[in-house]
Design a protein around this motif. Sequence first.
Motif, PDB file in Angstrom:
ATOM      1  N   PRO A  14       0.952  -1.371  -0.230  1.00  0.00           N
ATOM      2  CA  PRO A  14      -0.179   0.374  -0.019  1.00  0.00           C
ATOM      3  C   PRO A  14       0.963   1.072  -0.252  1.00  0.00           C
ATOM      4  O   PRO A  14       0.623   2.249  -0.162  1.00  0.00           O
ATOM      5  N   LYS A  17       2.019   2.364  -3.346  1.00  0.00           N
ATOM      6  CA  LYS A  17       1.345   2.728  -4.328  1.00  0.00           C
ATOM      7  C   LYS A  17       0.935   4.067  -3.687  1.00  0.00           C
ATOM      8  O   LYS A  17       0.684   4.929  -4.732  1.00  0.00           O
ATOM      9  N   ASP A  18       1.009   5.125  -2.672  1.00  0.00           N
ATOM     10  CA  ASP A  18       1.077   6.001  -2.062  1.00  0.00           C
ATOM     11  C   ASP A  18       2.209   6.242  -2.485  1.00  0.00           C
ATOM     12  O   ASP A  18       2.212   7.829  -3.575  1.00  0.00           O
ATOM     13  N   PRO A  67      -4.933   0.733  -8.572  1.00  0.00           N
ATOM     14  CA  PRO A  67      -5.069   2.131  -7.256  1.00  0.00           C
ATOM     15  C   PRO A  67      -6.201   2.114  -7.496  1.00  0.00           C
ATOM     16  O   PRO A  67      -7.570   1.613  -7.570  1.00  0.00           O
ATOM     17  N   SER A  68      -6.819   3.078  -6.316  1.00  0.00           N
ATOM     18  CA  SER A  68      -7.465   2.854  -5.432  1.00  0.00           C
ATOM     19  C   SER A  68      -9.166   3.554  -6.333  1.00  0.00           C
ATOM     20  O   SER A  68      -8.278   4.564  -7.610  1.00  0.00           O
ATOM     21  N   GLN A  69     -10.226   3.359  -6.296  1.00  0.00           N
ATOM     22  CA  GLN A  69     -11.251   4.272  -6.951  1.00  0.00           C
ATOM     23  C   GLN A  69     -11.130   6.033  -6.732  1.00  0.00           C
ATOM     24  O   GLN A  69     -11.866   6.306  -7.937  1.00  0.00           O
ATOM     25  N   ASP A  70     -10.657   5.843  -5.817  1.00  0.00           N
ATOM     26  CA  ASP A  70     -10.135   7.692  -4.883  1.00  0.00           C
ATOM     27  C   ASP A  70      -9.408   8.143  -5.964  1.00  0.00           C
ATOM     28  O   ASP A  70      -9.760   9.301  -6.690  1.00  0.00           O
TER      29      ASP A  70
END
Length: 84
Positions: A14, A17-18, A67-70
């Motif tokens: 995680p 990703k950031d 990545p996230s949906q955000d």
Amino acid sequence: NFDLLGIKFSINLPEMKDLNYRPLLIKVRNIINQWKQRKLTPIGRLVVIKTLIIPRLNHLILTLPNPSQDFFYRFRKRIISLFV
């Protein structure tokens, strides 16, 4: 942590990703701000998106987990801002 071909790798997934997707949003915002000041036709705007923005996203998506949906919501919002 180490960098390889423009991608920051980390042991923690995680965090990886950031480390990679957040700077991409900043780069996209900067590219859009530069080109928004010019008077572009709709075709010119599409060219900017297809040649300067989408390849950066493709590079990360092909090598990292999704990545996230955000992230996609913010990315789409920035792309649409080029047309407004």
